[in-house]
Design a protein around this motif. Structure first.
Motif, mmCIF file in Angstrom:
data_model
loop_
_atom_site.group_PDB
_atom_site.id
_atom_site.type_symbol
_atom_site.label_atom_id
_atom_site.label_comp_id
_atom_site.label_asym_id
_atom_site.label_seq_id
_atom_site.Cartn_x
_atom_site.Cartn_y
_atom_site.Cartn_z
ATOM 1 N N LEU A 179 -7.559 14.243 -10.652
ATOM 2 C CA LEU A 179 -7.521 15.443 -9.814
ATOM 3 C C LEU A 179 -7.195 16.676 -10.644
ATOM 4 C CD1 LEU A 179 -7.629 16.819 -7.048
ATOM 5 C CD2 LEU A 179 -5.243 16.142 -6.715
ATOM 6 N N LYS A 218 1.076 16.188 -6.455
ATOM 7 C CA LYS A 218 -0.201 15.917 -5.801
ATOM 8 C C LYS A 218 -0.439 16.901 -4.661
ATOM 9 C CE LYS A 218 -2.936 12.108 -3.985
ATOM 10 N NZ LYS A 218 -2.955 10.666 -3.728
ATOM 11 N N GLN A 219 0.581 17.193 -3.862
ATOM 12 C CA GLN A 219 0.426 18.149 -2.764
ATOM 13 C C GLN A 219 0.104 19.540 -3.302
ATOM 14 O OE1 GLN A 219 0.193 17.588 0.603
ATOM 15 N NE2 GLN A 219 -0.520 19.694 0.447
ATOM 16 N N TYR A 229 -3.482 19.662 -4.341
ATOM 17 C CA TYR A 229 -4.379 19.824 -3.189
ATOM 18 C C TYR A 229 -4.382 21.263 -2.689
ATOM 19 C CZ TYR A 229 -5.142 14.782 -2.731
ATOM 20 O OH TYR A 229 -5.505 13.479 -2.949
ATOM 21 N N ASP A 230 -3.212 21.916 -2.719
ATOM 22 C CA ASP A 230 -3.138 23.335 -2.333
ATOM 23 C C ASP A 230 -4.004 24.182 -3.264
ATOM 24 O OD1 ASP A 230 -1.317 22.588 -0.369
ATOM 25 O OD2 ASP A 230 0.439 23.346 -1.453
ATOM 26 N N GLU A 289 -6.524 23.129 -5.046
ATOM 27 C CA GLU A 289 -7.924 22.766 -4.804
ATOM 28 C C GLU A 289 -8.492 23.559 -3.620
ATOM 29 O OE1 GLU A 289 -10.134 18.588 -5.356
ATOM 30 O OE2 GLU A 289 -8.696 18.618 -3.709
#
Length: 141
Positions: free
Chosen positions: A9, A70-71, A74-75, A77
């Motif tokens: 990621l 990871k959170q 994602y933000d 992304e």
């Protein structure tokens, strides 16, 4: 215990930061600074990810840290998806009339860049805080 794998990621996000869509939007000023800072932070995080991912099954603290990271990824992304959408929209509407219309609309290029700089700064600050937590975990060992 579910493993958190972030390396792919983070690699994808770094590639996106360097993609054509960001160059297409002519990064200026604070936006350019935020993107460069974000790239630097992500490169540093990527350097420790492999080690952390390997140790997460032994340490709840590392697993927690990876979950927060990871959170935040994602933000970031989601912010990059906003960029891609805007770049595609701008490439479809390049005539003079649409440029004048967009200047006076909610999608004013200057306002968009300022908004994106703010979003990048928020995510970078979150990532910096998470990176700081990792340093604290090392000191406690």
């Amino acid at each position: 215990m579910t493993e958190v794998l972030l390396s792919p990621l983070v690699g994808t996000i770094l590639d996106s930061l360097k993609s054509w869509s960001l160059k297409e939007l002519e990064l200026l000023g604070s936006l350019k600074t935020e993107v460069a800072s974000l790239e630097s932070t992500l490169t540093t995080i990527q350097a420790v990810l492999q080690d952390a991912e390997g140790k997460q099954w032994k340490s709840e603290a590392i697993k927690n840290w990876l979950g927060k990271l990871k959170q935040a990824a994602y933000d970031l992304e989601a912010v990059l998806e906003d960029f891609n959408t805007e770049a595609q929209s701008r490439s479809l509407h390049t005539d003079a009339r649409s440029q004048v219309t967009s200047f006076f609309s909610l999608r004013n290029p200057l306002l968009f860049r300022l908004d994106m700089a703010r979003k990048f700064k928020n995510v970078r600050e979150k990532l910096d805080a998470i990176a700081g937590e990792k340093k604290l975990m090392r000191r406690k060992r």
